[in-house]
Each structure stands twice: as structure tokens, then as C-alpha cells.
Design an enzyme around this catalytic site. Structure first.
Site, short mmCIF file in Angstrom:
data_model
loop_
_atom_site.label_atom_id
_atom_site.label_comp_id
_atom_site.label_asym_id
_atom_site.label_seq_id
_atom_site.Cartn_x
_atom_site.Cartn_y
_atom_site.Cartn_z
CE1 TYR A 48 5.62 -7.18 -19.69
CE2 TYR A 48 5.32 -5.94 -21.73
CZ TYR A 48 5.91 -6.98 -21.03
OH TYR A 48 6.76 -7.84 -21.67
CG HIS A 70 -1.60 1.31 1.47
ND1 HIS A 70 -2.30 1.98 0.47
CD2 HIS A 70 -1.70 2.09 2.57
CE1 HIS A 70 -2.80 3.10 0.97
NE2 HIS A 70 -2.44 3.19 2.24
CG HIS A 120 0.15 7.44 1.04
ND1 HIS A 120 0.12 8.18 2.19
CD2 HIS A 120 -0.57 6.32 1.29
CE1 HIS A 120 -0.57 7.54 3.13
NE2 HIS A 120 -1.00 6.40 2.59
#
Length: 229
Positions: free
Chosen positions: A129, A102, A104
Site C-alpha cells: 500500500y 504538507h 509536520h
């Protein structure tokens, strides 16, 4: 039994080092600034390793990573990221997931804020891709960081997506290895960048026939094509 235990310990040591190595690479390339972002990896005993709360991915210590048991309870290491419910929900609904990243990352966050984004497919089929690494990407509504309600939103996807955008927050991507999850997250970020660069220019996307070809040749799974795994 002793040899199996040693193997598990060696695997955990390697995974701890891998988390720190990939975390540093992501941080140094500006993909997740400050103390943002988190990484987790499943272990052989169904427990998992996850980066600690308020930790920079660029300066992780293998010995201080949070080790959780199979129920998500802290066993050793520093206090875990507040995003544990997010990771738990993705592991629970996507059985093939062995690692989650995860971030930002700037362009993915920007994409998550655009009004035209389709929650079922946040990006069009722009490159081969992107489809091969990410499949389709879902968009879920905004929840404050650490809000347990985000877990319900992830569970609502029923494991159909390995790639998810959290609105006004960032991407969360699962993979069958840590390397696969990292590479898919990077591919998502680069594709989001392409989308923003080409926005309003009527670019040429892959045709339905070209998408079907990728599905057949490379085993790409999409919610409308695959079985959700």
C-alpha cells in the site's frame, strides 16, 4: 454559460468544505500540530485554494481560505501560507496534481533527519500500500520554511515524484484529488513509523519481483519504472 458558472461555484464550495474537513481530521489525529501544515487544491479555472498563513488545520473557516489566481496571486480570503512557492513548483512540474498536502507529521519528519536515507528513495519498499499510494518518496535538503529555493529543489525532481520529504521539516504529497493526497500522506506517515520501529532489526522488504508485480497489476509508477506522471 450560466449553468457552467454555477457548477464551478458549487465545486469550489464543496472543495472549501473538503479542505476544512480533511484539515480537521489530520489535526485531531495529531498529524500536524499547532498552526503547522498546509493544504491546497486546484480549481476549474486553474486558480487554487490554499490554507492561510498561521492557520491551524483543525480550525479552518471555508470562507477565509486563500483563493489564488493561476499565477499564484491572492484574489480573496486571508493571506496565504508562506509555502506557496512549494505548492506552485509541485503543480508546475507534476501535471496530474490537483491537490497538495504538507504536514509536520512526527515520524515523517524523524525519517527526514536520518543520515542513511537515500534522497532518491527515502523509504524501502516495505508494503504494497505504500507503493500503491506514494510510489517512491524523494528527500530534498533543508530550506527554511517559505524559502523560494525549495521551489528549485522541487523542480529539480522533474515531476517524477508525487511524494517528497523536506529534510528536517516534513512531507509534501500531491494527488489527483484531495482525498488521494491526504490518504497518501497518511500512508507515508505510517510507513515512516514502521521504518523507525524496525530500524536495525533487518526486516524483510518486498522483493524486486513483488515490486514489479505491483507495477504491472496496479499501474504503480516509480521513477525507475514509470514515465514520471
Amino acid at each position: 454559460m450560466r449553468q457552467a458558472g454555477m457548477t464551478a461555484m458549487n465545486n469550489e464550495t464543496r472543495l472549501r468544505e473538503d479542505i476544512c474537513r480533511f484539515g480537521r481530521s489530520l489535526f485531531e489525529r495529531g498529524l500536524t500540530p499547532g498552526s503547522s501544515g498546509n493544504i491546497s487544491v486546484k480549481l476549474d479555472d486553474d486558480g487554487w485554494l490554499v490554507t492561510p498563513t498561521n492557520a491551524s488545520l483543525g480550525f479552518l473557516d471555508p470562507a477565509r481560505l486563500s483563493r489564488l489566481d493561476r499565477r499564484g496571486r491572492l484574489v480573496s480570503g486571508d493571506a496565504p501560507t508562506k509555502e506557496v512557492p512549494l505548492h506552485t513548483a509541485l503543480y508546475d512540474t507534476r501535471g496530474s496534481a490537483r491537490a497538495i498536502v504538507h504536514l509536520h507529521s512526527t515520524h515523517s519528519v524523524a525519517l527526514s533527519m536520518l543520515p542513511e536515507v537515500d534522497p532518491r528513495a527515502a523509504l524501502p519498499p516495505m508494503t504494497a500500500y505504500y507503493l500503491m499510494k506514494c510510489g517512491a518518496t524523494a528527500l530534498v535538503p533543508y530550506y527554511r520554511p517559505g524559502d523560494p529555493a525549495v521551489a528549485d529543489a522541487i523542480k529539480g525532481l522533474a515531476g517524477k515524484y508525487s511524494s517528497v520529504l523536506l529534510a528536517n521539516h516534513g512531507p509534501v504529497v500531491a494527488g489527483d484529488t484531495l482525498e488521494a493526497a491526504v490518504f497518501a500522506t497518511e500512508e507515508l506517515e505510517e510507513t515512516a513509523k514502521l521504518y523507525l520501529l524496525l530500524r536495525g532489526m533487518n526486516p524483510r522488504y518486498l522483493s524486486p519481483e513483488q515490486v514489479t508485480d505491483l507495477v504491472k497489476v496496479f499501474g504503480v509508477t516509480l521513477p525507475e519504472h514509470g514515465d514520471g506522471h
